[in-house]
Design a protein around this motif. Sequence first.
Motif, PDB file in Angstrom:
ATOM      1  N   ILE A 155     -59.874 -94.953 -45.328  1.00  7.54           N
ATOM      2  CA  ILE A 155     -58.452 -94.697 -45.609  1.00  7.54           C
ATOM      3  C   ILE A 155     -58.318 -93.462 -46.495  1.00  7.54           C
ATOM      4  CG2 ILE A 155     -56.430 -95.565 -46.847  1.00  7.54           C
ATOM      5  CD1 ILE A 155     -57.204 -98.384 -45.895  1.00  7.54           C
ATOM      6  N   TYR A 156     -59.092 -93.402 -47.575  1.00  8.48           N
ATOM      7  CA  TYR A 156     -58.981 -92.292 -48.517  1.00  8.48           C
ATOM      8  C   TYR A 156     -59.662 -91.018 -48.020  1.00  8.48           C
ATOM      9  CZ  TYR A 156     -56.535 -94.854 -52.144  1.00  8.48           C
ATOM     10  OH  TYR A 156     -55.561 -95.536 -52.851  1.00  8.48           O
ATOM     11  N   LEU A 157     -60.462 -91.126 -46.968  1.00  5.86           N
ATOM     12  CA  LEU A 157     -61.000 -89.936 -46.307  1.00  5.86           C
ATOM     13  C   LEU A 157     -60.038 -89.400 -45.253  1.00  5.86           C
ATOM     14  CD1 LEU A 157     -64.739 -91.027 -45.837  1.00  5.86           C
ATOM     15  CD2 LEU A 157     -63.927 -89.120 -47.263  1.00  5.86           C
ATOM     16  N   GLY A 158     -58.973 -90.141 -44.994  1.00  6.27           N
ATOM     17  CA  GLY A 158     -57.991 -89.730 -44.003  1.00  6.27           C
ATOM     18  C   GLY A 158     -58.364 -90.085 -42.582  1.00  6.27           C
ATOM     19  N   GLN A 159     -59.371 -90.938 -42.410  1.00  2.00           N
ATOM     20  CA  GLN A 159     -59.841 -91.305 -41.071  1.00  2.00           C
ATOM     21  C   GLN A 159     -59.094 -92.511 -40.511  1.00  2.00           C
ATOM     22  OE1 GLN A 159     -64.000 -91.905 -41.821  1.00  2.00           O
ATOM     23  NE2 GLN A 159     -64.435 -89.723 -42.151  1.00  2.00           N
ATOM     24  N   THR A 160     -58.659 -93.414 -41.374  1.00  2.00           N
ATOM     25  CA  THR A 160     -57.852 -94.568 -40.974  1.00  2.00           C
ATOM     26  C   THR A 160     -56.455 -94.363 -41.532  1.00  2.00           C
ATOM     27  OG1 THR A 160     -59.754 -96.068 -40.928  1.00  2.00           O
ATOM     28  CG2 THR A 160     -57.581 -97.068 -41.166  1.00  2.00           C
ATOM     29  N   THR A 161     -55.475 -94.301 -40.645  1.00  2.00           N
ATOM     30  CA  THR A 161     -54.139 -93.888 -41.072  1.00  2.00           C
ATOM     31  C   THR A 161     -53.039 -94.920 -40.827  1.00  2.00           C
ATOM     32  OG1 THR A 161     -53.736 -92.823 -38.930  1.00  2.00           O
ATOM     33  CG2 THR A 161     -54.703 -91.459 -40.683  1.00  2.00           C
ATOM     34  N   ARG A 162     -53.361 -96.031 -40.114  1.00  2.00           N
ATOM     35  CA  ARG A 162     -52.345 -97.051 -39.840  1.00  2.00           C
ATOM     36  C   ARG A 162     -52.899 -98.431 -40.172  1.00  2.00           C
ATOM     37  NH1 ARG A 162     -48.077 -94.804 -37.317  1.00  2.00           N
ATOM     38  NH2 ARG A 162     -47.215 -96.771 -36.575  1.00  2.00           N
ATOM     39  N   TRP A 163     -51.989 -99.313 -40.601  1.00  2.00           N
ATOM     40  CA  TRP A 163     -52.418-100.623 -41.065  1.00  2.00           C
ATOM     41  C   TRP A 163     -52.931-101.533 -39.948  1.00  2.00           C
ATOM     42  CZ3 TRP A 163     -53.921-101.787 -45.636  1.00  2.00           C
ATOM     43  CH2 TRP A 163     -53.406-101.119 -46.733  1.00  2.00           C
ATOM     44  N   ASN A 164     -52.547-101.282 -38.731  1.00  4.32           N
ATOM     45  CA  ASN A 164     -53.062-102.119 -37.642  1.00  4.32           C
ATOM     46  C   ASN A 164     -54.298-101.515 -36.987  1.00  4.32           C
ATOM     47  OD1 ASN A 164     -51.740 -99.976 -36.406  1.00  4.32           O
ATOM     48  ND2 ASN A 164     -50.848-101.224 -34.773  1.00  4.32           N
ATOM     49  N   ASP A 165     -54.983-100.644 -37.715  1.00  2.00           N
ATOM     50  CA  ASP A 165     -56.241-100.078 -37.228  1.00  2.00           C
ATOM     51  C   ASP A 165     -57.244-101.209 -36.977  1.00  2.00           C
ATOM     52  OD1 ASP A 165     -59.141 -98.963 -37.894  1.00  2.00           O
ATOM     53  OD2 ASP A 165     -57.914 -97.233 -37.332  1.00  2.00           O
ATOM     54  N   PRO A 166     -58.063-101.096 -35.896  1.00  2.00           N
ATOM     55  CA  PRO A 166     -59.023-102.166 -35.581  1.00  2.00           C
ATOM     56  C   PRO A 166     -59.978-102.510 -36.722  1.00  2.00           C
ATOM     57  CG  PRO A 166     -58.808-100.685 -33.719  1.00  2.00           C
ATOM     58  CD  PRO A 166     -58.020-100.075 -34.847  1.00  2.00           C
ATOM     59  N   ALA A 167     -60.351-101.517 -37.538  1.00  2.00           N
ATOM     60  CA  ALA A 167     -61.270-101.793 -38.649  1.00  2.00           C
ATOM     61  C   ALA A 167     -60.637-102.724 -39.675  1.00  2.00           C
ATOM     62  CB  ALA A 167     -61.690-100.483 -39.315  1.00  2.00           C
ATOM     63  N   ILE A 168     -59.337-102.593 -39.885  1.00  2.00           N
ATOM     64  CA  ILE A 168     -58.652-103.456 -40.852  1.00  2.00           C
ATOM     65  C   ILE A 168     -58.355-104.824 -40.236  1.00  2.00           C
ATOM     66  CG2 ILE A 168     -56.659-103.689 -42.373  1.00  2.00           C
ATOM     67  CD1 ILE A 168     -56.412-100.669 -42.422  1.00  2.00           C
ATOM     68  N   THR A 169     -57.913-104.840 -38.989  1.00  2.00           N
ATOM     69  CA  THR A 169     -57.604-106.134 -38.356  1.00  2.00           C
ATOM     70  C   THR A 169     -58.860-106.982 -38.195  1.00  2.00           C
ATOM     71  OG1 THR A 169     -57.797-105.135 -36.144  1.00  2.00           O
ATOM     72  CG2 THR A 169     -55.603-105.192 -37.133  1.00  2.00           C
ATOM     73  N   ALA A 170     -60.028-106.351 -38.012  1.00  2.00           N
ATOM     74  CA  ALA A 170     -61.274-107.108 -37.877  1.00  2.00           C
ATOM     75  C   ALA A 170     -61.604-107.871 -39.155  1.00  2.00           C
ATOM     76  CB  ALA A 170     -62.421-106.166 -37.514  1.00  2.00           C
ATOM     77  N   LEU A 171     -61.182-107.330 -40.314  1.00  2.00           N
ATOM     78  CA  LEU A 171     -61.420-108.006 -41.592  1.00  2.00           C
ATOM     79  C   LEU A 171     -60.397-109.109 -41.854  1.00  2.00           C
ATOM     80  CD1 LEU A 171     -62.134-104.900 -43.893  1.00  2.00           C
ATOM     81  CD2 LEU A 171     -63.819-106.445 -42.874  1.00  2.00           C
ATOM     82  N   ASN A 172     -59.321-109.115 -41.070  1.00  2.00           N
ATOM     83  CA  ASN A 172     -58.212-110.029 -41.326  1.00  2.00           C
ATOM     84  C   ASN A 172     -57.818-110.802 -40.074  1.00  2.00           C
ATOM     85  OD1 ASN A 172     -57.074-109.186 -44.243  1.00  2.00           O
ATOM     86  ND2 ASN A 172     -57.691-107.321 -43.166  1.00  2.00           N
ATOM     87  N   PRO A 173     -58.724-111.618 -39.536  1.00  2.00           N
ATOM     88  CA  PRO A 173     -58.399-112.373 -38.327  1.00  2.00           C
ATOM     89  C   PRO A 173     -57.212-113.318 -38.561  1.00  2.00           C
ATOM     90  CG  PRO A 173     -60.407-113.206 -39.354  1.00  2.00           C
ATOM     91  CD  PRO A 173     -60.080-111.928 -40.048  1.00  2.00           C
ATOM     92  N   GLY A 174     -56.305-113.323 -37.598  1.00  2.00           N
ATOM     93  CA  GLY A 174     -55.138-114.203 -37.700  1.00  2.00           C
ATOM     94  C   GLY A 174     -53.997-113.631 -38.514  1.00  2.00           C
ATOM     95  N   LEU A 175     -54.198-112.466 -39.114  1.00  2.00           N
ATOM     96  CA  LEU A 175     -53.146-111.848 -39.911  1.00  2.00           C
ATOM     97  C   LEU A 175     -52.532-110.699 -39.110  1.00  2.00           C
ATOM     98  CD1 LEU A 175     -51.603-111.593 -42.594  1.00  2.00           C
ATOM     99  CD2 LEU A 175     -53.445-110.105 -43.420  1.00  2.00           C
TER     100      LEU A 175
END
Length: 370
Positions: A155-175
């Motif tokens: 996120i802080y490197l500017g590589q992940t820019t949206r909250w529904n990015d697969p990397a974030i959703t993978a950490l939050n199953p069901g959310l």
Amino acid sequence: MLRTRSARLRRILMPLLIVIVVGIVALLLTGRGQQTQIIGAGSTLAQPLVERSAAAFRSVQAADNPSRVAQTGNDWMLDGSGIQYEPVGSLGGIMRLADPEVDFAVSDYPLSTEGLAQLGAAQSPIALGAVAVVHNLDLPAGQTLRLDAPTVARIYLGQTTRWNDPAITALNPGLALPELDITAVHRSDGSGSTYGFTGYLSAGSPDWAGGPGAGNQISWPTGTGAERTSGLIDAVRGTPGAIGYVEQGQAQRAGLRIAALGNAAGQFTVPGGATMLAAVAGHDWSGRDDYVTPLSTADDPQAYPMTVAIYAVVKRSPQFREDTERTLRYLAFVMGEYDGAAQDLGYLPLPPAASQAVQAYWTTALTPGA
């Protein structure tokens, strides 16, 4: 008659002038005169702890409490102003310590051996705090966002820019995460919170470690800068989709949501007394290295990975001995008598054995000639 009057006037004024000049020189040499006020500067992460404990310390030192002498063995008390603290950030506080008026600095990271020598100072931990990752997302009640170091680094490197990015959703199953842009907020001033935050990212992300790295003030690849803790809180609170980092007690009082962070054991924890205590299990508090080694969190599954030590830096020069002794009495109060109230603010008192070790360290490190 004129000469007589003139001579008489000189005899009266010259001694007075000499006294005034000597007084001014003495004041310049000591930097403080007879002032009994304690002046500190530094960490905004520790600001609530310092300011509220200062008020409590002044209360127990008040002149209308004669029993205090029997309890403490001294009758020293502060003037009407008590303890003055300037929340200018850890780096700013360390720089201010060069001012003869400033008695102590508070930092969320330790100075190096060279830095201590340059300042003519000694440092020691006085409490524990926690840097929290905070966000402005409207999540369902009872749901906590999960993040880990590689994901936050992207996120802080500017590589992940949206909250529904697969990397974030993978950490939050069901959310269900929103399709919302991420605004990364960081401190623009030198900050111990930045030191703890970037240290966490460096430990968990090779890309971050090999790029921006860890420090109290770094070159940020992306994001929005905010000055001091208050500025960062305002920026996150006022920007839907924002993410930032701030001391956990201040984050809670500001109503910000706190993320659970992945630790070295692969578990997700939030800051709190138990998780912070687990993070420092087994740490060496003896001060044999003058506390220059940064606090490293344990591999305990319960450990909160952004637990930080709060350091007080005081002057060693015999010139400031009385000022330093007054400061140490206040710091001993923070560690020994303000521990319960400190925990209510979101800080963790040092374990009793650690507090004893620190005060034993003072007797050797702050002895004239040591």
